[in-house]
Design an enzyme around this catalytic site. Structure first.
Site, PDB file in Angstrom:
ATOM      1  N   GLU A 294      -2.380 -11.653 -14.987  1.00  0.00           N
ATOM      2  CA  GLU A 294      -1.699 -11.815 -13.696  1.00  0.00           C
ATOM      3  C   GLU A 294      -2.619 -11.621 -12.494  1.00  0.00           C
ATOM      4  O   GLU A 294      -2.502 -12.326 -11.505  1.00  0.00           O
ATOM      5  CB  GLU A 294      -0.492 -10.874 -13.615  1.00  0.00           C
ATOM      6  CG  GLU A 294       0.578 -11.139 -14.673  1.00  0.00           C
ATOM      7  CD  GLU A 294       1.108 -12.564 -14.635  1.00  0.00           C
ATOM      8  OE1 GLU A 294       0.819 -13.310 -13.674  1.00  0.00           O
ATOM      9  OE2 GLU A 294       1.812 -12.945 -15.594  1.00  0.00           O
TER      10      GLU A 294
ATOM     11  N   MET B 105       7.127 -19.696 -15.040  1.00  0.00           N
ATOM     12  CA  MET B 105       6.574 -19.156 -16.283  1.00  0.00           C
ATOM     13  C   MET B 105       5.610 -20.170 -16.884  1.00  0.00           C
ATOM     14  O   MET B 105       5.934 -21.342 -17.028  1.00  0.00           O
ATOM     15  CB  MET B 105       7.731 -18.833 -17.255  1.00  0.00           C
ATOM     16  CG  MET B 105       7.280 -18.378 -18.631  1.00  0.00           C
ATOM     17  SD  MET B 105       6.331 -16.833 -18.562  1.00  0.00           S
ATOM     18  CE  MET B 105       5.265 -17.069 -19.993  1.00  0.00           C
ATOM     19  N   GLU B 106       4.433 -19.660 -17.268  1.00  0.00           N
ATOM     20  CA  GLU B 106       3.302 -20.534 -17.588  1.00  0.00           C
ATOM     21  C   GLU B 106       3.264 -21.068 -19.013  1.00  0.00           C
ATOM     22  O   GLU B 106       2.198 -21.461 -19.485  1.00  0.00           O
ATOM     23  CB  GLU B 106       2.009 -19.766 -17.333  1.00  0.00           C
ATOM     24  CG  GLU B 106       1.724 -18.590 -18.307  1.00  0.00           C
ATOM     25  CD  GLU B 106       2.188 -17.231 -17.799  1.00  0.00           C
ATOM     26  OE1 GLU B 106       3.056 -17.217 -16.896  1.00  0.00           O
ATOM     27  OE2 GLU B 106       1.695 -16.214 -18.280  1.00  0.00           O
TER      28      GLU B 106
ATOM     29  N   GLY C 201       9.904 -16.488 -10.881  1.00  0.00           N
ATOM     30  CA  GLY C 201       9.495 -17.537  -9.952  1.00  0.00           C
ATOM     31  C   GLY C 201       9.078 -18.743 -10.754  1.00  0.00           C
ATOM     32  O   GLY C 201       9.427 -19.881 -10.442  1.00  0.00           O
TER      33      GLY C 201
ATOM     34  N   HIS D 246      -0.843 -20.861  -9.349  1.00  0.00           N
ATOM     35  CA  HIS D 246      -0.800 -19.650 -10.176  1.00  0.00           C
ATOM     36  C   HIS D 246      -0.567 -20.016 -11.648  1.00  0.00           C
ATOM     37  O   HIS D 246      -1.299 -19.584 -12.537  1.00  0.00           O
ATOM     38  CB  HIS D 246       0.320 -18.745  -9.649  1.00  0.00           C
ATOM     39  CG  HIS D 246       0.487 -17.460 -10.395  1.00  0.00           C
ATOM     40  ND1 HIS D 246      -0.027 -16.278  -9.923  1.00  0.00           N
ATOM     41  CD2 HIS D 246       1.100 -17.166 -11.572  1.00  0.00           C
ATOM     42  CE1 HIS D 246       0.265 -15.306 -10.786  1.00  0.00           C
ATOM     43  NE2 HIS D 246       0.959 -15.826 -11.790  1.00  0.00           N
ATOM     44  N   GLU D 247       0.435 -20.845 -11.884  1.00  0.00           N
ATOM     45  CA  GLU D 247       0.783 -21.173 -13.273  1.00  0.00           C
ATOM     46  C   GLU D 247      -0.290 -22.030 -13.942  1.00  0.00           C
ATOM     47  O   GLU D 247      -0.548 -21.884 -15.133  1.00  0.00           O
ATOM     48  CB  GLU D 247       2.146 -21.882 -13.329  1.00  0.00           C
ATOM     49  CG  GLU D 247       3.304 -21.107 -12.710  1.00  0.00           C
ATOM     50  CD  GLU D 247       3.439 -19.689 -13.236  1.00  0.00           C
ATOM     51  OE1 GLU D 247       3.123 -19.445 -14.407  1.00  0.00           O
ATOM     52  OE2 GLU D 247       3.844 -18.804 -12.445  1.00  0.00           O
TER      53      GLU D 247
ATOM     54  N   HIS E 130      -3.050 -19.913 -15.166  1.00  0.00           N
ATOM     55  CA  HIS E 130      -2.678 -19.245 -16.424  1.00  0.00           C
ATOM     56  C   HIS E 130      -3.005 -20.090 -17.651  1.00  0.00           C
ATOM     57  O   HIS E 130      -3.132 -19.552 -18.747  1.00  0.00           O
ATOM     58  CB  HIS E 130      -1.173 -18.975 -16.451  1.00  0.00           C
ATOM     59  CG  HIS E 130      -0.765 -17.658 -15.869  1.00  0.00           C
ATOM     60  ND1 HIS E 130      -1.403 -16.474 -16.152  1.00  0.00           N
ATOM     61  CD2 HIS E 130       0.253 -17.336 -15.029  1.00  0.00           C
ATOM     62  CE1 HIS E 130      -0.790 -15.481 -15.505  1.00  0.00           C
ATOM     63  NE2 HIS E 130       0.206 -15.989 -14.810  1.00  0.00           N
TER      64      HIS E 130
HETATM   65 ZN    ZN Z   1       1.641 -15.118 -13.635  1.00  0.00          ZN
END
Ligand code: ZN
Length: 1015
Positions: free
Chosen positions: A480, A424-425, A422, A457-458, A461
């Site tokens: 996560e 990537m951080e 979806g 979300h990212e 992170h």
């Molecule tokens: Zn994540």
């Protein structure tokens, strides 16, 4: 990393379309027969049994005994189709047994003597090996002892002994700084690289061992002298042996190499897309988490080996390059090439390194001394503004919430046309699918909810994961679970209109469903092999991780959770941690009433979660906890949790101030109420990660109260009652009759959370009945849904809507209504589609209804063709996915076959969407058995695209098997997966799939009669 989900099945990380698989498919590929989708029915010849056997290279007589009774799915399919159309529906018959043609010949005397001699020889060798001081293999790998004599060294590629025997790297040498120079060639899809690693030897050693995978190493030098390198490919390791011990100190290791840009979507991979002028464009990007940095440069590829990085990238002038850090200079090289050099990075793990070479353009904004930019392909430059605004707001929120300012001077968010995850951080360079970053002018708040979630979300992170990183993948949940929790918490604060609360509740229910299986695992789990590491990216790490953090936050006093988090980030900035470090930081700031570490360990060390049973006699309440397993047969679990049990009663039940807490740590405890109550409801707002069962009186009182007034409980409490009783029924603790008792209140329900939960649960049962060919019961279930939800379905508007909550509800209601043909749903949908066509696709279909409208339209040849054109030409990725979902919902088997082939080979449909395609097809009766056969026959191709253990594979397997409920399909599933050997048989998801089928079988056996009586 953000996995990508739709409804309740995880969707894939993306893949790039490519021409890896050019061999003829075993089933007629209809795509090659016609330019568009025009499918001649004569072409759709399906040869189920024979084609499968040919693919496996077996003759009929080569079947092993287990396979003999194996009922072909396709046979079932054919039978069921005929039955369905002739209204004589029945469970299809199985194949007849295949007899072995020959018998086993008797061995001759000579053969017997030779056989005995061989046996003696083999036995002697086994004894010698057994008594030699050997290596003990455990789940943690082969632990090396002090003696150099007692390890079995693997053989390296060159034939020499490889000097290391474990999957994890030795701790004696660690990297301090990497200088990496790369030159990708986007014409030949190759790259040249050189890496110079400053290493620190902290314990004298004769070896340096690091990771490298699929790289052709041409030259290695150590402190200026050329050295010989050994490679052990199975473990993706290289090593340099020295004649003498290396003294403690720093050294420089240089490695030159070349490699292909990956086609498999991790490592340094090539991607392509077609622009609006029809020109094919290529780019190169990276996806390293968890184990693929080693595919781009030799490195110490474990999260605890943090280091700084300086990256240089050579490219053609027409491209730009991006990396984690800002660019400091660009140098002109010969041949018209340019080299970009990026600033030295902060100290970080290898899996967070990233670089991209592409023709992207970006927009920027400054916030808190950081330049935030969003990049996309030029055709989609109008779709980046929402992401930019959202990222800036969230960055400000996190800077303040964590009391710890984002440490880099730039933050790029990049939409990659083909992308596996979806998002990537990568530190400073977050990569996304286009769907999860770009927002078109017609997008609704529900589309924005997805984009906002993934950005939140990212961004979380950047602290949880990047600044402070788990020491090893066993604690992936620290990354996560935390990022998932922060994503809901930050959006609730910054974007309250997006109704993330309801979404988070749904996510907790998903986590409970997964964790109620025997095949689940503890939040912190020992992992060593690459497949085990991949498998950690699942609902337990993400969703259960987030759920237990919510429970902790709800248990601590106001503000304590945040204080503890700030403390944790400060204490461990730029280093690595284990779960215990987080609990210690939180313990330091919490009042002494809760021992955070003692409580939370019970939630991370045990798999599963507790069921709390409540029995009340007057003011005396007996509470009992047990491990809740859907299949509790043979369970010997004696796990006990420290449960911060919350409850409310009839006198005060909907406000937060009503909540009371009882800490249940033992198997059984008694709670004495101060006064008489009419009813009790435990697990207030479902903030705790457990489910609750009441005695008969307890359930009855709650149901009576709800029938009188639904508002006696909060909507989350009502949704949780529905969720819990379906789970209890599935486990066999209550009969389905009791589920229906509770559901009697639903006619008075108007809130999104309880209604969508009820629809989800009933829809699952409907689909199981349908797939079992219990058509009479399935149609009675449809009538039941009509009776209970029909009025609400009919009252939904089909106009543009702005409330996320209303959109979530109506899209669930109308999707169900149209799929079960309830009311005039299909007519309305068709009407909207026709209007849209008449306006030359310019009139707006409300974005939340698009999928429902398109699904209805996709059932005619003409509609399907129009939608295929829309799919091919749309530059709005969210619209594209809804269109594809509709295409895959067709009941026409020829079209289903076409879609499966084209999405796997990437020719007409992006391969990244293959898991979505499988998921949608498997929901419908028409194609689910064909999809299962397709999966079996194409397993090798599928696992080349989607790695074994990855969440894409998890999703594909569950989509294909989760609706089986017969012994035949159980056996077939078991046989198929056990035949895979190392290519998949060991996956946890396989156990989950098998367990799920057994549960479906048992539920059907127990409840078919009840359904006959009560539906
Ligand atoms: Zn994540």
């Amino acid at each position: 990393m953000e996995t990508f989900e739709s409804e309740r099945a995880p969707l894939p990380r993306n893949m790039i379309e490519n021409s890896m698989f050019e061999e003829e498919p075993d089933v007629v590929d209809l795509a090659t027969e016609s330019p568009s989708y025009a499918i001649d029915s004569d072409d759709a010849v399906y040869e189920p049994r024979s084609s499968r056997l040919l693919v496996r290279g077996l003759g009929e007589n080569d079947l092993d005994e287990d396979e003999e009774d194996y009922e072909s799915s396709a046979r079932l399919l054919g039978m069921s189709f005929m039955n369905r159309s002739s209204n004589q529906r029945s469970v299809a018959s199985s194949y007849t047994r295949q007899q072995y043609s020959g018998s086993c010949p008797k061995p001759s005397t000579k053969t017997t003597v030779v056989g005995v001699l061989i046996l003696v020889l083999v036995a002697s060798m086994i004894m010698v090996v057994y008594f030699l001081p050997g290596c003990t293999f455990t789940r943690k790998g082969c632990r090396k002892s002090n003696s150099t004599m007692d390890s079995i060294y693997p053989i390296s590629t060159s034939g020499e002994l490889f000097p290391w025997t474990q999957l994890r790297l030795p701790p004696s040498v660690h990297p301090v700084h990497y200088n990496i120079s790369l030159h990708p060639n986007l014409t030949f899809m190759t790259f040249q690289g050189s890496v110079s690693i400053l290493v620190q030897v902290s314990n004298e050693t004769k070896n340096i061992v690091l990771h490298s995978s699929d790289l052709n190493i041409s030259k290695v030098s150590f402190d200026g002298k050329e050295v010989h390198v050994l490679e052990y490919k199975p473990w993706q390791q290289i090593a340099i042996k020295f004649p003498e011990d290396l003294k403690n100190g720093q050294y420089v290791l240089n490695i030159n190499y070349t490699a292909k840009l990956s086609n498999s979507y991790d490592g340094f991979y090539n991607s392509s897309y077609v622009d609006t002028n029809g020109t094919k464009r290529v780019l190169a990007a990276t996806q390293f988490e968890p184990l693929a940095a080693r595919k781009a440069f030799p490195c110490f590829d474990e999260p605890a080996f943090k280091s700084t990085f300086t990256i240089k990238m050579t490219r053609e002038r027409k491209y730009i390059s991006l990396s984690n850090m800002p660019k400091v200079k660009t140098t002109d090289l010969k041949n018209g090439l340019q080299e970009d050099e990026f600033k030295e990075s902060v100290r970080m793990s290898t899996y967070l390194v990233a670089f991209i070479v592409a023709e992207f353009i970006g927009v920027s904004n400054n916030v808190s001394n950081t330049t935030v930019s969003v990049y996309a392909v030029p055709d989609k430059k109008d779709q980046v503004q929402y992401a930019l605004k959202t990222a800036c707001k969230l960055l400000e929120f996190y800077n303040a919430f964590f009391d710890n300012v984002y440490p880099l001077s730039k933050l790029d968010l990049v939409a990659i046309p083909d992308f596996l995850a979806g998002a990537m951080e990568n530190w400073g360079l977050i990569t996304f699918r286009e769907t999860t970053l770009l927002v078109g002018s017609n997008s609704s708040s529900i589309d924005k909810q997805l984009v906002t979630s993934v950005i939140a979300h990212e961004l979380a992170h950047q602290w949880f994961g990047n600044l402070v990183t788990m020491s090893w993948w066993n604690d992936l949940w620290l990354n996560e679970g935390f990022a998932t929790y922060m994503q809901y918490m930050s959006i609730e604060t910054v974007f309250p209109d997006l109704d993330m609360d309801t979404e988070f509740l749904k996510v907790r229910f998903e986590a409970l469903a997964k964790d109620a299986l025997n095949s689940s695992h503890p939040v912190s789990t020992v992992v060593s092999t690459p497949e085990q590491v991949e498998e950690m990216f699942d609902a337990v790490s993400y969703e259960k991780g987030a759920s237990i953090l919510l429970m902790l936050n709800a248990t601590l006093a106001d503000g304590e959770f945040r204080k503890g988090v700030i403390e944790y980030l400060q204490n461990y900035s730029l280093s690595n941690t284990e779960s215990e470090d987080l609990w210690n930081s939180l313990s330091q700031v919490s009042n002494k009433n809760v021992n955070v570490s003692e409580m939370m360990n019970t939630w991370t060390v045990h798999k599963g979660f507790p069921l709390v049973t409540v029995e009340r006699k007057g003011t005396q309440v007996t509470l009992t906890q047990e491990h809740f397993l859907l299949n509790a047969e043979n369970s010997t679990s004696d796990s006990l949790w420290h449960i911060p049990l919350t409850y409310v009663n009839d006198s005060c039940s909907s406000l937060s101030s009503c909540k009371q807490v009882f800490h249940l740590k033992d198997k059984t405890a008694t709670l004495k109420l101060p006064d008489q109550v009419k009813w009790l409801k435990f697990n207030f707002r479902s903030d705790g990660f457990y489910i609750v069962h009441y005695d008969d009186e307890g359930w009855k009182n709650l149901i009576d109260a709800l029938k009188k007034d639904v508002n006696v409980l909060s909507c989350k409490d009502r949704a949780a009652l529905i969720n819990n009783i379906f789970a209890l029924s599935r486990s066999g603790k209550v009969s389905f009759r009791e589920v229906l008792n509770l559901m009697e209140y639903i006619r008075n329900e108007t809130d999104t959370a309880p209604l969508t939960e009820a629809l989800f649960q009933l829809g699952q049962i409907y689909r199981l009945l349908d797939k079992r060919s219990e058509f009479d019961l399935a149609s009675r279930m449809a009538s039941y849904i009509d009776q209970h939800f029909g009025d609400l379905m009919a009252s939904q508007s089909w106009d543009l809507e702005s409330s996320v909550s209303k959109m979530t509800l109506r899209s669930a209601l109308l999707e169900m209504a149209c799929s079960l043909n309830i009311g005039n749903c299909s007519t309305q949908a068709k009407h909207l589609f026709d209007q849209w066509l008449a306006s030359n696709k310019t009139s707006q279909i409300p974005s939340d209804l698009m999928r429902t409208v398109f699904r209805v339209a996709a059932q005619t040849d003409e509609g399907w063709g129009t939608l295929l054109d829309t799919y091919k030409n749309s530059i709005n990725d969210q619209e594209k996915r809804k269109t594809l979902d509709a295409l895959a919902s067709t009941q026409d088997l020829r079209k289903i076959i076409w879609i499966l082939h084209n999405s796997l080979d990437g020719s007409e449909i992006q391969t990244q969407e293959f898991p979505l395609v499988i998921n949608t097809i498997c929901k419908n009766f028409a194609g689910y058995l064909y999809a299962w056969d397709f999966l079996k026959e194409n397993w090798d191709k599928i696992t080349q695209k989607f790695p074994v253990g990855s969440f894409a594979i998890q999703s594909i397997i569950m989509s294909a098997t989760s609706q089986f409920s017969t012994k035949t399909h159980l056996t077939e599933t078991q046989n198929f997966f056990s035949s895979l050997g190392t290519n998949g048989s060991q996956m946890r998801i396989v156990q989950e799939a098998i367990e799920t089928i057994k549960l479906n079988m048992r539920w059907m056996e127990k409840n078919l009669n009840t359904l006959q009586i009560w539906l």
